[in-house]
Write a protein that holds these residues in place. Structure first.
Motif, PDB file in Angstrom:
ATOM      1  N   ALA A  70      41.495   3.651  44.371  1.00  0.00           N
ATOM      2  CA  ALA A  70      41.384   3.717  42.787  1.00  0.00           C
ATOM      3  C   ALA A  70      42.024   5.080  42.582  1.00  0.00           C
ATOM      4  N   ILE A  71      41.900   6.159  43.613  1.00  0.00           N
ATOM      5  CA  ILE A  71      42.453   7.429  43.148  1.00  0.00           C
ATOM      6  C   ILE A  71      44.005   7.343  43.340  1.00  0.00           C
ATOM      7  N   THR A  72      44.607   6.854  44.417  1.00  0.00           N
ATOM      8  CA  THR A  72      45.970   7.056  44.786  1.00  0.00           C
ATOM      9  C   THR A  72      46.728   5.750  43.779  1.00  0.00           C
ATOM     10  N   ARG A  73      45.888   4.861  43.577  1.00  0.00           N
ATOM     11  CA  ARG A  73      47.046   3.899  42.884  1.00  0.00           C
ATOM     12  C   ARG A  73      46.587   3.653  41.179  1.00  0.00           C
ATOM     13  N   HIS A  74      45.367   3.938  40.866  1.00  0.00           N
ATOM     14  CA  HIS A  74      44.841   3.742  39.484  1.00  0.00           C
ATOM     15  C   HIS A  74      45.031   4.748  38.869  1.00  0.00           C
ATOM     16  N   LEU A  75      44.265   6.000  39.236  1.00  0.00           N
ATOM     17  CA  LEU A  75      44.011   7.257  38.488  1.00  0.00           C
ATOM     18  C   LEU A  75      45.001   8.109  38.520  1.00  0.00           C
ATOM     19  N   GLN A  76      45.701   8.211  39.714  1.00  0.00           N
ATOM     20  CA  GLN A  76      46.970   9.132  40.127  1.00  0.00           C
ATOM     21  C   GLN A  76      46.593  10.419  39.483  1.00  0.00           C
ATOM     22  N   PRO A  77      45.631  11.406  39.669  1.00  0.00           N
ATOM     23  CA  PRO A  77      45.566  12.550  38.993  1.00  0.00           C
ATOM     24  C   PRO A  77      46.606  13.598  39.591  1.00  0.00           C
ATOM     25  N   GLN A  78      46.759  14.371  38.383  1.00  0.00           N
ATOM     26  CA  GLN A  78      47.956  15.506  38.416  1.00  0.00           C
ATOM     27  C   GLN A  78      47.036  16.764  38.573  1.00  0.00           C
ATOM     28  N   PRO A  79      47.600  17.636  39.253  1.00  0.00           N
ATOM     29  CA  PRO A  79      47.137  19.010  39.212  1.00  0.00           C
ATOM     30  C   PRO A  79      46.579  19.552  37.884  1.00  0.00           C
ATOM     31  N   GLY A  80      45.242  19.998  37.468  1.00  0.00           N
ATOM     32  CA  GLY A  80      44.950  20.487  36.120  1.00  0.00           C
ATOM     33  C   GLY A  80      44.445  19.430  35.300  1.00  0.00           C
ATOM     34  N   GLU A  81      44.747  18.088  35.646  1.00  0.00           N
ATOM     35  CA  GLU A  81      44.038  17.033  34.661  1.00  0.00           C
ATOM     36  C   GLU A  81      42.736  16.996  35.230  1.00  0.00           C
ATOM     37  N   THR A  82      41.733  16.209  34.424  1.00  0.00           N
ATOM     38  CA  THR A  82      40.473  16.104  34.563  1.00  0.00           C
ATOM     39  C   THR A  82      39.906  14.621  34.942  1.00  0.00           C
ATOM     40  N   VAL A  83      39.511  14.512  35.934  1.00  0.00           N
ATOM     41  CA  VAL A  83      38.822  13.187  36.271  1.00  0.00           C
ATOM     42  C   VAL A  83      37.563  13.063  36.507  1.00  0.00           C
ATOM     43  N   ALA A  84      36.859  12.083  35.635  1.00  0.00           N
ATOM     44  CA  ALA A  84      35.309  11.912  35.591  1.00  0.00           C
ATOM     45  C   ALA A  84      34.970  10.673  36.365  1.00  0.00           C
ATOM     46  N   VAL A  85      33.722  10.563  36.917  1.00  0.00           N
ATOM     47  CA  VAL A  85      33.399   9.690  37.693  1.00  0.00           C
ATOM     48  C   VAL A  85      31.757   9.333  37.696  1.00  0.00           C
ATOM     49  N   SER A  86      31.745   8.035  37.327  1.00  0.00           N
ATOM     50  CA  SER A  86      30.258   7.646  36.968  1.00  0.00           C
ATOM     51  C   SER A  86      29.855   7.356  38.440  1.00  0.00           C
ATOM     52  N   SER A  87      28.379   7.219  38.459  1.00  0.00           N
ATOM     53  CA  SER A  87      27.786   6.929  39.995  1.00  0.00           C
ATOM     54  C   SER A  87      28.419   7.719  40.862  1.00  0.00           C
ATOM     55  N   ALA A  88      28.615   9.272  40.583  1.00  0.00           N
ATOM     56  CA  ALA A  88      29.434  10.077  41.241  1.00  0.00           C
ATOM     57  C   ALA A  88      28.839  10.693  42.627  1.00  0.00           C
ATOM     58  N   THR A  89      27.748  10.326  43.204  1.00  0.00           N
ATOM     59  CA  THR A  89      27.352  10.911  44.356  1.00  0.00           C
ATOM     60  C   THR A  89      27.149   9.677  45.362  1.00  0.00           C
ATOM     61  N   GLY A 139      43.716  18.528  43.302  1.00  0.00           N
ATOM     62  CA  GLY A 139      44.183  19.874  42.151  1.00  0.00           C
ATOM     63  C   GLY A 139      43.510  19.259  40.917  1.00  0.00           C
ATOM     64  N   ALA A 140      42.943  18.323  40.731  1.00  0.00           N
ATOM     65  CA  ALA A 140      42.274  17.960  39.384  1.00  0.00           C
ATOM     66  C   ALA A 140      41.052  18.627  39.237  1.00  0.00           C
ATOM     67  N   ARG A 141      40.569  18.815  38.098  1.00  0.00           N
ATOM     68  CA  ARG A 141      39.151  19.326  37.522  1.00  0.00           C
ATOM     69  C   ARG A 141      38.168  17.821  37.619  1.00  0.00           C
ATOM     70  N   THR A 142      37.256  17.995  38.409  1.00  0.00           N
ATOM     71  CA  THR A 142      36.306  17.093  38.602  1.00  0.00           C
ATOM     72  C   THR A 142      35.003  17.043  37.741  1.00  0.00           C
ATOM     73  N   VAL A 143      34.760  15.849  37.315  1.00  0.00           N
ATOM     74  CA  VAL A 143      33.388  15.871  36.272  1.00  0.00           C
ATOM     75  C   VAL A 143      32.489  14.859  36.598  1.00  0.00           C
ATOM     76  N   ALA A 144      31.290  14.846  37.258  1.00  0.00           N
ATOM     77  CA  ALA A 144      30.222  13.981  37.714  1.00  0.00           C
ATOM     78  C   ALA A 144      29.361  13.377  36.500  1.00  0.00           C
ATOM     79  N   ILE A 145      29.305  12.124  36.358  1.00  0.00           N
ATOM     80  CA  ILE A 145      28.373  11.596  35.627  1.00  0.00           C
ATOM     81  C   ILE A 145      27.300  10.810  36.394  1.00  0.00           C
ATOM     82  N   VAL A 146      26.005  11.629  36.124  1.00  0.00           N
ATOM     83  CA  VAL A 146      24.870  10.848  37.089  1.00  0.00           C
ATOM     84  C   VAL A 146      23.592  10.857  36.613  1.00  0.00           C
ATOM     85  N   GLY A 147      22.747  10.581  37.228  1.00  0.00           N
ATOM     86  CA  GLY A 147      21.565  10.085  36.490  1.00  0.00           C
ATOM     87  C   GLY A 147      20.263  11.016  36.888  1.00  0.00           C
ATOM     88  N   SER A 148      20.515  12.118  37.398  1.00  0.00           N
ATOM     89  CA  SER A 148      19.379  12.907  37.656  1.00  0.00           C
ATOM     90  C   SER A 148      19.708  14.358  38.073  1.00  0.00           C
TER      91      SER A 148
END
Length: 337
Positions: free
Chosen positions: A141-160, A175-184
């Motif tokens: 998902a990271i290497t083929r789909h999202l391909q984040p570049q340094p400084g970009e923001t990546v959000a992930v649900s079910s992040a843990t 190098g991306a900024r990461t945001v977790a979307i979680v349930g607790s």
């Protein structure tokens, strides 16, 4: 005359789930310990992986799985120890990955097992998480789909979970900024403190969309989706121009929820690219995935966290907890030590 050594426990489907499964959908039963046939080995299940795909496999809605019958043993992959073998590739006492199902012992074809290979200092069960199917899913998902570049923001649900935790760490290490979307709040703490997410958004908050906007002020450049329709809608509503989305899981549909739809307007406005993630399409990345993630685990730069239960009889409750979103980390059942 049978003895206790000739018997084992296994978990079978007792009734079909309606919505979220509960432990009463399954039954722990006593059975004869299998005897390996020609070109088979006998293995003892040690660590059993529980994964969300099983919910759809039960009803025949998962790729490669026909509808289960009542009384069938639940499928599952395990780290197992070889107990009987005439195959020099799999000596007695050796460790393998095998599709044992939810049972204490399994006779499996020699062609269907893989010798266990994890770096020194890394737990064997990592072969079920960061070095297994969940890790490969995250890596693809990271290497083929999202391909984040340094400084970009990546959000992930079910992040843990098993996939999300690896994906978030790989994005951060890139190098991306990461945001977790979680349930607790406990998962939010886990996301920040263990997995290194820059921010965590609690999807149960009535203002979680505003909190996502604060956590990603320039929009979301990459989004890995494994949540429900509301989370998908909120993430799509906050995409940056040129965003990439990887649709990896639809938890609400696993549990017989309504069809998930996506808002076309925000997708068009963001000129977004949407990918469907089926891990079987990315098996060619297996060696590359292990070659990169293995050293990261060994060095401690990438961490894993398990939601571990002890005893096969606890598998039904652990699976119900997983499918209701109450797990923290990759769900593993320790069947034997």
């Amino acid at each position: 005359m049978s003895t206790q050594d000739d018997r084992m426990q296994q978990v079978v489907l007792d009734r079909y789930p309606e919505g979220e499964p509960d432990p009463t959908c399954f039954q722990v039963v006593d059975a004869a310990r299998p005897r390996p046939g020609r070109d088979e080995i006998l293995v003892q299940t040690c660590d059993l992986s529980l994964d969300p795909y099983l919910r759809t496999a039960i009803t025949g809605r998962h790729l490669g799985h026909s509808r289960m019958s009542l009384g069938d043993v639940l499928p599952g992959r395990s780290v197992a120890r070889v107990a009987e073998s005439d195959d020099p590739r799999h000596p007695v006492g050796g460790w393998v990955l095998a599709e044992t199902g939810w049972r204490e012992w399994a006779a499996v074809p020699t062609t269907a097992v893989t010798p266990l290979d994890v770096p020194d200092g890394v737990p064997r069960s990592a072969a079920l998480s960061a070095l297994g199917m969940p890790g490969l899913t995250a890596y693809a998902a990271i290497t083929r789909h999202l391909q984040p570049q340094p400084g970009e923001t990546v959000a992930v649900s079910s992040a843990t979970g098993g996939v999300g935790s690896v994906a978030g760490q790989l994005a951060r290490l890139g190098g991306a900024r990461t945001v977790a979307i979680v349930g607790s709040t406990a998962k939010a703490d886990l996301a920040r403190d263990l997995f290194g997410y820059d921010a965590a958004v609690l999807r149960t908050s009535p203002r979680w969309r505003d909190e996502l906007a604060l956590a990603a002020p320039d929009g979301v450049d990459g989004y890995l989706h494994m949540g429900d329709a509301e989370v998908l809608d909120g993430a799509v509503g906050h995409l940056a121009v040129g965003a990439r989305i990887s649709l990896c899981g639809l938890m609400d549909q696993y549990n017989d929820g309504p069809p998930t739809t996506m808002a076309a307007g925000p997708l068009i406005g963001a000129r977004a690219t949407v990918h469907g993630m089926v891990v079987y399409d990315h098996q060619d990345l297996s060696d590359q995935h292990r070659g990169e993630v293995g050293p990261l685990l060994a060095s401690g730069r990438l961490r894993i966290h398990e939601d571990r239960s002890v005893g096969l009889h606890r598998a039904p409750a652990a699976f119900a907890r997983l499918m209701s979103g109450h797990n923290q980390g990759k769900v593993v059942v320790e069947v034997s030590s």
